[in-house]
Scaffold this motif. Structure first.
Motif, PDB file in Angstrom:
ATOM      1  N   GLY A  51       0.809  -1.209   0.000  1.00  0.00           N
ATOM      2  CA  GLY A  51       0.000   0.000   0.000  1.00  0.00           C
ATOM      3  C   GLY A  51       0.845   1.263   0.000  1.00  0.00           C
ATOM      4  N   ALA A  52       0.454   2.230  -0.822  1.00  0.00           N
ATOM      5  CA  ALA A  52       1.182   3.493  -0.933  1.00  0.00           C
ATOM      6  C   ALA A  52       0.585   4.507   0.034  1.00  0.00           C
ATOM      7  N   ARG A  53       1.118   4.552   1.251  1.00  0.00           N
ATOM      8  CA  ARG A  53       0.644   5.497   2.248  1.00  0.00           C
ATOM      9  C   ARG A  53       1.243   6.882   1.988  1.00  0.00           C
ATOM     10  N   ALA A  54       0.472   7.904   2.277  1.00  0.00           N
ATOM     11  CA  ALA A  54       0.900   9.269   1.985  1.00  0.00           C
ATOM     12  C   ALA A  54       2.215   9.623   2.669  1.00  0.00           C
ATOM     13  N   GLU A  55       2.379   9.187   3.899  1.00  0.00           N
ATOM     14  CA  GLU A  55       3.587   9.527   4.650  1.00  0.00           C
ATOM     15  C   GLU A  55       4.829   8.935   4.008  1.00  0.00           C
ATOM     16  N   ALA A  56       4.720   7.698   3.516  1.00  0.00           N
ATOM     17  CA  ALA A  56       5.860   7.045   2.873  1.00  0.00           C
ATOM     18  C   ALA A  56       6.200   7.730   1.550  1.00  0.00           C
ATOM     19  N   VAL A  57       5.176   8.118   0.792  1.00  0.00           N
ATOM     20  CA  VAL A  57       5.408   8.813  -0.473  1.00  0.00           C
ATOM     21  C   VAL A  57       6.071  10.164  -0.210  1.00  0.00           C
ATOM     22  N   ALA A  58       5.581  10.896   0.781  1.00  0.00           N
ATOM     23  CA  ALA A  58       6.152  12.206   1.111  1.00  0.00           C
ATOM     24  C   ALA A  58       7.611  12.075   1.536  1.00  0.00           C
ATOM     25  N   ALA A  59       7.929  11.030   2.309  1.00  0.00           N
ATOM     26  CA  ALA A  59       9.312  10.829   2.755  1.00  0.00           C
ATOM     27  C   ALA A  59      10.241  10.572   1.573  1.00  0.00           C
ATOM     28  N   LEU A  60       9.789   9.788   0.598  1.00  0.00           N
ATOM     29  CA  LEU A  60      10.605   9.529  -0.589  1.00  0.00           C
ATOM     30  C   LEU A  60      10.778  10.792  -1.435  1.00  0.00           C
ATOM     31  N   LEU A  61       9.743  11.607  -1.508  1.00  0.00           N
ATOM     32  CA  LEU A  61       9.864  12.876  -2.229  1.00  0.00           C
ATOM     33  C   LEU A  61      10.905  13.772  -1.562  1.00  0.00           C
ATOM     34  N   ARG A  62      10.879  13.808  -0.246  1.00  0.00           N
ATOM     35  CA  ARG A  62      11.850  14.620   0.495  1.00  0.00           C
ATOM     36  C   ARG A  62      13.264  14.123   0.240  1.00  0.00           C
ATOM     37  N   SER A  63      13.443  12.820   0.241  1.00  0.00           N
ATOM     38  CA  SER A  63      14.767  12.240  -0.004  1.00  0.00           C
ATOM     39  C   SER A  63      15.248  12.521  -1.431  1.00  0.00           C
ATOM     40  N   ALA A  64      14.301  12.666  -2.368  1.00  0.00           N
ATOM     41  CA  ALA A  64      14.660  12.945  -3.761  1.00  0.00           C
ATOM     42  C   ALA A  64      14.976  14.417  -3.995  1.00  0.00           C
ATOM     43  N   GLY A  65      14.834  15.248  -2.946  1.00  0.00           N
ATOM     44  CA  GLY A  65      15.202  16.649  -3.066  1.00  0.00           C
ATOM     45  C   GLY A  65      14.048  17.609  -3.251  1.00  0.00           C
ATOM     46  N   PHE A  66      12.807  17.127  -3.131  1.00  0.00           N
ATOM     47  CA  PHE A  66      11.657  18.025  -3.213  1.00  0.00           C
ATOM     48  C   PHE A  66      11.462  18.753  -1.892  1.00  0.00           C
ATOM     49  N   THR A  67      10.905  19.945  -1.976  1.00  0.00           N
ATOM     50  CA  THR A  67      10.606  20.738  -0.785  1.00  0.00           C
ATOM     51  C   THR A  67       9.153  21.220  -0.856  1.00  0.00           C
ATOM     52  N   ASP A  68       8.743  21.955   0.179  1.00  0.00           N
ATOM     53  CA  ASP A  68       7.392  22.514   0.245  1.00  0.00           C
ATOM     54  C   ASP A  68       6.360  21.421  -0.045  1.00  0.00           C
ATOM     55  N   ILE A  69       6.490  20.303   0.664  1.00  0.00           N
ATOM     56  CA  ILE A  69       5.627  19.142   0.439  1.00  0.00           C
ATOM     57  C   ILE A  69       4.335  19.301   1.237  1.00  0.00           C
ATOM     58  N   ILE A  70       3.212  19.201   0.546  1.00  0.00           N
ATOM     59  CA  ILE A  70       1.897  19.364   1.160  1.00  0.00           C
ATOM     60  C   ILE A  70       1.083  18.104   0.916  1.00  0.00           C
ATOM     61  N   VAL A  71       0.591  17.499   1.986  1.00  0.00           N
ATOM     62  CA  VAL A  71      -0.307  16.348   1.872  1.00  0.00           C
ATOM     63  C   VAL A  71      -1.730  16.851   2.050  1.00  0.00           C
ATOM     64  N   ASP A  72      -2.562  16.651   1.054  1.00  0.00           N
ATOM     65  CA  ASP A  72      -3.924  17.176   1.011  1.00  0.00           C
ATOM     66  C   ASP A  72      -4.897  16.008   0.910  1.00  0.00           C
ATOM     67  N   ARG A  73      -5.745  15.859   1.908  1.00  0.00           N
ATOM     68  CA  ARG A  73      -6.739  14.779   1.892  1.00  0.00           C
ATOM     69  C   ARG A  73      -8.143  15.317   1.609  1.00  0.00           C
TER      70      ARG A  73
END
Length: 259
Positions: free
Chosen positions: A201-223
């Motif tokens: 399962g692709a949980r939002a928190e895990a996806v956000a963490a991988l984005l952060r590790s890839a160098g993305f910033t200003d990450i917003i999780v919107d439900r």
């Protein structure tokens, strides 16, 4: 375990086989103007109005979200690895008079130039990625500094008991009008799901963490996807709409930093 190249081929072949009936499934095709407006509002909230900015719809499928981007004023390129999906998407664009450029390529290895897009959109793609860390690095590469990525996805594997109960009730009360998959396609889907990165399962928190590790910033999780879910529910049935509300669905926006 098969090599990743074989898994990617399986993913492409599976979605190619699904192309003809893809839009009939609730949440794939955009069935009503109310749903289209709800999608427009979500994209505008995170990406803004197009003003001819360059946008890419990653794994565009039959081109529904590419059409939404186009209607918002973006200069849209739609990419998919499935020729069957692209054929349908291209036909839609021609019939609707939308100017969309199409590319056949793997969304994990786009072959696009560096910093070539100001906006990237990935709907219902991340949960199927073979190597999301590498894919996110690739997406960061093709974004311009200050550009934004919007992911719309969910955990469609580890469903909670409310979602499972509603699925059972919906099937008992009113079997789906959408075409059912053949046994071979069902087995192919199961085999793919066992081998992708987010097989649990692709949980939002895990996806956000991988984005952060890839160098993305200003990450917003919107439900806040309620208006989309309600619009789909009004077309597909109230139980389906409630089921969507109980699932772990989300949008995540992220920026490629200027430095």
């Amino acid at each position: 375990m098969r090599p990743n190249a074989t898994l990617r081929d399986d993913i492409r072949d599976y979605w190619s086989a699904r192309a003809a009936s893809f839009d009939a499934a609730p949440g794939h095709g955009i069935a009503t103007q109310t749903e289209r407006v709800a999608w427009q509002r979500l994209l505008t909230r995170h990406l803004g109005i197009g003003h001819s900015r360059k946008a890419m719809d990653l794994a565009c499928g039959t081109g529904e979200m590419a059409g939404v981007l186009c209607d918002l004023g973006y200069d849209v390129t739609a990419l998919d690895w499935s020729e069957a999906m692209l054929d349908i998407a291209c036909t839609k664009a021609i019939k609707s008079g939308r100017e969309i450029a199409f590319r056949q390529a793997d969304a994990e290895v786009t072959m696009e130039p560096d910093a070539s897009h100001e906006v990237l959109l990935a709907r219902h793609l991340v949960w199927t990625l073979v190597d999301p860390a590498a894919a996110f690095s690739e997406w960061r590469r093709i974004l311009r500094p200050g550009g934004r990525l919007l992911i719309v996805d969910g955990d469609f594997v580890a469903a909670g008991w409310p979602s499972r109960l509603l699925h059972w009730i919906a099937g008992w009360m009113a079997p789906s009008s959408a075409p059912s998959q053949s046994r071979d396609l069902t087995e192919q889907h199961r085999s793919i799901l066992e081998r992708v990165h987010f097989k649990n399962g692709a949980r939002a928190e895990a996806v956000a963490a991988l984005l952060r590790s890839a160098g993305f910033t200003d990450i917003i999780v919107d439900r806040r996807l309620g208006s989309i879910n309600r619009a789909i529910g009004r077309h597909a049935g109230i139980l389906h709409g409630i089921k969507r509300q109980t699932q772990h669905r989300y949008a995540i926006s992220a920026m490629r930093p200027f430095q």
